[in-house]
Write a protein that holds these residues in place. Sequence first.
Motif, PDB file in Angstrom:
ATOM      1  N   ASN A 141     -51.927  -6.286  43.550  1.00 16.89           N
ATOM      2  CA  ASN A 141     -52.578  -7.515  42.224  1.00 16.89           C
ATOM      3  C   ASN A 141     -51.256  -7.782  41.349  1.00 16.89           C
ATOM      4  O   ASN A 141     -50.966  -9.143  40.424  1.00 16.89           O
ATOM      5  N   ALA A 142     -50.445  -6.945  41.106  1.00 17.89           N
ATOM      6  CA  ALA A 142     -49.343  -6.920  40.396  1.00 17.89           C
ATOM      7  C   ALA A 142     -47.775  -7.730  40.976  1.00 17.89           C
ATOM      8  O   ALA A 142     -47.028  -7.617  40.230  1.00 17.89           O
ATOM      9  N   HIS A 143     -48.213  -7.775  42.285  1.00 18.56           N
ATOM     10  CA  HIS A 143     -46.753  -8.849  43.103  1.00 18.56           C
ATOM     11  C   HIS A 143     -46.013  -7.928  42.975  1.00 18.56           C
ATOM     12  O   HIS A 143     -44.640  -8.349  42.151  1.00 18.56           O
ATOM     13  N   LEU A 144     -45.234  -7.175  43.195  1.00 15.74           N
ATOM     14  CA  LEU A 144     -43.927  -6.071  43.380  1.00 15.74           C
ATOM     15  C   LEU A 144     -43.144  -6.754  44.221  1.00 15.74           C
ATOM     16  O   LEU A 144     -44.218  -7.007  45.173  1.00 15.74           O
ATOM     17  N   ARG A 145     -41.561  -6.777  44.308  1.00 14.10           N
ATOM     18  CA  ARG A 145     -40.960  -7.068  44.745  1.00 14.10           C
ATOM     19  C   ARG A 145     -40.533  -5.944  45.773  1.00 14.10           C
ATOM     20  O   ARG A 145     -41.286  -4.995  45.722  1.00 14.10           O
ATOM     21  N   LYS A 146     -39.634  -6.101  46.605  1.00 13.20           N
ATOM     22  CA  LYS A 146     -39.319  -4.778  47.887  1.00 13.20           C
ATOM     23  C   LYS A 146     -38.833  -4.575  46.769  1.00 13.20           C
ATOM     24  O   LYS A 146     -38.473  -3.167  46.962  1.00 13.20           O
ATOM     25  N   LEU A 147     -37.570  -4.550  45.910  1.00 14.01           N
ATOM     26  CA  LEU A 147     -37.446  -3.877  45.186  1.00 14.01           C
ATOM     27  C   LEU A 147     -37.932  -3.748  43.281  1.00 14.01           C
ATOM     28  O   LEU A 147     -37.786  -5.003  42.852  1.00 14.01           O
ATOM     29  N   THR A 148     -38.925  -2.775  43.130  1.00 11.16           N
ATOM     30  CA  THR A 148     -38.957  -3.525  42.152  1.00 11.16           C
ATOM     31  C   THR A 148     -38.698  -1.811  40.681  1.00 11.16           C
ATOM     32  O   THR A 148     -38.689  -0.874  41.332  1.00 11.16           O
ATOM     33  N   SER A 149     -38.331  -2.218  39.605  1.00 10.89           N
ATOM     34  CA  SER A 149     -38.283  -1.351  38.348  1.00 10.89           C
ATOM     35  C   SER A 149     -39.782  -0.764  37.596  1.00 10.89           C
ATOM     36  O   SER A 149     -40.125  -2.155  37.411  1.00 10.89           O
ATOM     37  N   PRO A 150     -39.455   0.329  37.364  1.00  9.38           N
ATOM     38  CA  PRO A 150     -39.984   0.466  36.730  1.00  9.38           C
ATOM     39  C   PRO A 150     -40.841  -0.120  35.232  1.00  9.38           C
ATOM     40  O   PRO A 150     -42.069  -0.963  34.574  1.00  9.38           O
ATOM     41  N   ALA A 151     -40.025  -1.037  34.699  1.00  7.54           N
ATOM     42  CA  ALA A 151     -39.786  -1.391  33.557  1.00  7.54           C
ATOM     43  C   ALA A 151     -40.330  -2.951  34.348  1.00  7.54           C
ATOM     44  O   ALA A 151     -40.850  -4.074  33.578  1.00  7.54           O
ATOM     45  N   LEU A 152     -39.717  -3.518  35.062  1.00  6.88           N
ATOM     46  CA  LEU A 152     -40.784  -4.511  35.650  1.00  6.88           C
ATOM     47  C   LEU A 152     -42.238  -4.943  36.192  1.00  6.88           C
ATOM     48  O   LEU A 152     -42.918  -5.862  36.065  1.00  6.88           O
ATOM     49  N   CYS A 178     -42.596  10.649  33.044  1.00  9.30           N
ATOM     50  CA  CYS A 178     -42.991  10.893  34.477  1.00  9.30           C
ATOM     51  C   CYS A 178     -41.410  11.601  35.193  1.00  9.30           C
ATOM     52  O   CYS A 178     -41.713  11.658  36.939  1.00  9.30           O
ATOM     53  N   GLY A 179     -40.482  11.301  34.474  1.00  9.86           N
ATOM     54  CA  GLY A 179     -39.178  11.670  35.242  1.00  9.86           C
ATOM     55  C   GLY A 179     -38.444  10.277  35.861  1.00  9.86           C
ATOM     56  O   GLY A 179     -37.680  11.310  36.839  1.00  9.86           O
ATOM     57  N   VAL A 180     -39.299   9.455  35.431  1.00 17.67           N
ATOM     58  CA  VAL A 180     -38.479   7.847  36.422  1.00 17.67           C
ATOM     59  C   VAL A 180     -37.525   7.235  35.367  1.00 17.67           C
ATOM     60  O   VAL A 180     -37.782   6.561  34.099  1.00 17.67           O
ATOM     61  N   ASP A 181     -36.655   6.761  35.993  1.00 17.69           N
ATOM     62  CA  ASP A 181     -35.483   5.749  34.926  1.00 17.69           C
ATOM     63  C   ASP A 181     -35.698   4.885  35.245  1.00 17.69           C
ATOM     64  O   ASP A 181     -36.626   3.537  35.823  1.00 17.69           O
ATOM     65  N   SER A 203     -45.439  10.392  44.267  1.00 16.45           N
ATOM     66  CA  SER A 203     -44.695  10.938  43.666  1.00 16.45           C
ATOM     67  C   SER A 203     -44.596  10.688  42.547  1.00 16.45           C
ATOM     68  O   SER A 203     -45.505  10.200  41.656  1.00 16.45           O
ATOM     69  N   ALA A 204     -43.250  10.330  41.801  1.00 17.60           N
ATOM     70  CA  ALA A 204     -42.955  10.378  39.968  1.00 17.60           C
ATOM     71  C   ALA A 204     -43.486   8.993  39.943  1.00 17.60           C
ATOM     72  O   ALA A 204     -44.012   8.886  38.751  1.00 17.60           O
ATOM     73  N   TYR A 205     -42.967   8.106  40.794  1.00 19.72           N
ATOM     74  CA  TYR A 205     -43.470   6.313  40.402  1.00 19.72           C
ATOM     75  C   TYR A 205     -44.937   6.110  41.176  1.00 19.72           C
ATOM     76  O   TYR A 205     -45.660   5.248  40.316  1.00 19.72           O
ATOM     77  N   ARG A 206     -45.079   6.382  42.013  1.00 19.14           N
ATOM     78  CA  ARG A 206     -46.953   6.236  41.860  1.00 19.14           C
ATOM     79  C   ARG A 206     -47.934   7.533  40.639  1.00 19.14           C
ATOM     80  O   ARG A 206     -48.534   6.394  39.777  1.00 19.14           O
ATOM     81  N   ARG A 207     -47.455   8.079  39.579  1.00 20.22           N
ATOM     82  CA  ARG A 207     -47.711   8.924  38.874  1.00 20.22           C
ATOM     83  C   ARG A 207     -47.336   7.991  37.246  1.00 20.22           C
ATOM     84  O   ARG A 207     -48.803   7.614  36.952  1.00 20.22           O
ATOM     85  N   PHE A 208     -46.180   7.594  37.479  1.00 21.78           N
ATOM     86  CA  PHE A 208     -46.166   6.308  36.646  1.00 21.78           C
ATOM     87  C   PHE A 208     -47.300   4.579  36.866  1.00 21.78           C
ATOM     88  O   PHE A 208     -47.441   4.736  35.385  1.00 21.78           O
ATOM     89  N   ALA A 209     -47.149   4.179  37.947  1.00 24.71           N
ATOM     90  CA  ALA A 209     -47.729   3.255  38.237  1.00 24.71           C
ATOM     91  C   ALA A 209     -49.392   3.811  37.679  1.00 24.71           C
ATOM     92  O   ALA A 209     -50.397   2.935  37.422  1.00 24.71           O
ATOM     93  N   GLU A 210     -49.858   4.458  37.896  1.00 23.93           N
ATOM     94  CA  GLU A 210     -50.880   5.795  37.974  1.00 23.93           C
ATOM     95  C   GLU A 210     -51.393   4.852  36.197  1.00 23.93           C
ATOM     96  O   GLU A 210     -52.381   4.927  35.864  1.00 23.93           O
ATOM     97  N   LEU A 211     -50.214   5.881  34.981  1.00 24.78           N
ATOM     98  CA  LEU A 211     -51.196   5.326  33.953  1.00 24.78           C
ATOM     99  C   LEU A 211     -50.505   4.240  33.596  1.00 24.78           C
ATOM    100  O   LEU A 211     -51.096   3.951  32.356  1.00 24.78           O
ATOM    101  N   LEU A 212     -49.721   3.596  34.186  1.00 22.58           N
ATOM    102  CA  LEU A 212     -50.162   1.859  33.892  1.00 22.58           C
ATOM    103  C   LEU A 212     -51.431   1.103  33.478  1.00 22.58           C
ATOM    104  O   LEU A 212     -51.635   0.443  32.965  1.00 22.58           O
ATOM    105  N   VAL A 213     -51.185   1.405  35.487  1.00 20.55           N
ATOM    106  CA  VAL A 213     -53.182   1.158  35.410  1.00 20.55           C
ATOM    107  C   VAL A 213     -53.990   2.010  34.402  1.00 20.55           C
ATOM    108  O   VAL A 213     -54.792   0.745  34.129  1.00 20.55           O
ATOM    109  N   LYS A 214     -53.969   2.710  34.163  1.00 21.16           N
ATOM    110  CA  LYS A 214     -55.447   3.297  33.725  1.00 21.16           C
ATOM    111  C   LYS A 214     -55.312   2.794  31.054  1.00 21.16           C
ATOM    112  O   LYS A 214     -56.474   2.218  31.403  1.00 21.16           O
ATOM    113  N   GLU A 215     -54.109   2.685  31.346  1.00 23.31           N
ATOM    114  CA  GLU A 215     -53.326   2.015  29.868  1.00 23.31           C
ATOM    115  C   GLU A 215     -54.101   0.754  29.692  1.00 23.31           C
ATOM    116  O   GLU A 215     -54.385  -0.218  29.129  1.00 23.31           O
TER     117      GLU A 215
END
Length: 400
Positions: free
Chosen positions: A91-102, A121-124, A139-151
């Motif tokens: 539902n977040a409509h990720l691009r094929k290349l997506t930065s954590p900021a996006l 999470c140790g990601v740029d 993955s560190a990026y999944r952990r980052f996404a999980e924290l986003l979704v939780k908030e």
Amino acid sequence: MSTGESYYFRLGYDVFGPLVVGFSGWLLRESREYRAEAIAFCARDGYILKDAFDLLYPDCEIPTKYLYVSRASTLPTRILAQKNFSDVLDNAHLRKLTSPALLASRFNLSHERALELAKRCGVDVSSPVPAGRYYADNSAYRRFAELLVKEYRMSAAEGSGLFSRYLDEVGTGTRAVIVDVGWNGSTQAAMELANKGRRTTTEYLGCYLAANKSERLYDSNLKVEGYLYDEGHPFSDWFHVMESMGLLEFFLGAPHGTTLGYQIVDDVVVPVLGEFEFDDSSEGRRTKEALEQMHQGCLAYVRAHCSSKVPCVENAAHELIEVCSDPSDEDLYMLGDLLFFEGKASRLASPRPVREYLRSPWLLASEFGASTWKLGFLCRMLRSRALARTIYRFLLRMKR
């Protein structure tokens, strides 16, 4: 039309004017056949479409509305309906290349908070990575996404409730047509889900410039019709739509920011709009002026059509297909450096010299992915329209 008008005015008149007139006539027929009680043009793609429709049919028996909705403002409703983490990310409509900021911006998280979570999470936060990393276990990026979704989930119920109330207050009756650029139908899906929290239940028909029924992420039972492309259309139409969608989405821009959500003011739900993206930089001013001139040209064509100064065009999309599939040098130059905003600013089609990409293929993947008009990007980079078309259609086949 005067030949002294600007390139962008002429583009709006000659290319988008016939398309909008053709689409509006089709929309009126579909709305009458559906016995719609309202035609709801969705922000921001519906802005110029509503202006044109109201000019063409000032005495239409079906009232028109302009709905302040967006992926961001409907995300709470869609997120609450999803239990699976992967479906939430879809539902977040990720691009094929997506930065954590996006990704953070998709969930309305501030840049400062995104930096905090990225550090934890140790990601740029600014470096784009393949979208699959956000889905990968451990993955560190999944952990980052999980924290986003939780908030995000903590405030989603309130946002979803305000969206339902907003639809009630706007009022679209019990049967309404939704107008948008289309494709996956995420806004329509959210409006269907919002029925559960409303005083009045509305049945919707989505009338889109293009409908992607076979690959839709959402409810396959949604009632959807497409003008330029739909099931049963020739496969060549799909190619033309994909080649044209970047410029079409740019043209359908509106002179206001995106809808971030809703708030109550004097006991009425009103939209919360983000800042209008075109800043005071030279690129921002040029892009804003170009879009304004394209809209002016389009509406000039509509007025000329109303006064019978231009004939009806049988193939309303012909000129758009020609510009997008076989652009002239002028088209590539005048359009390629304009800005488009989706999370961040990127040019429509402005590649670097090929030698830079040979040194850094990853840079090519990133900038081609961020480009809005991808065929134009390849045309400018390769300096061969035929080769660019061959490569882009091969990539489209692989994607499909």
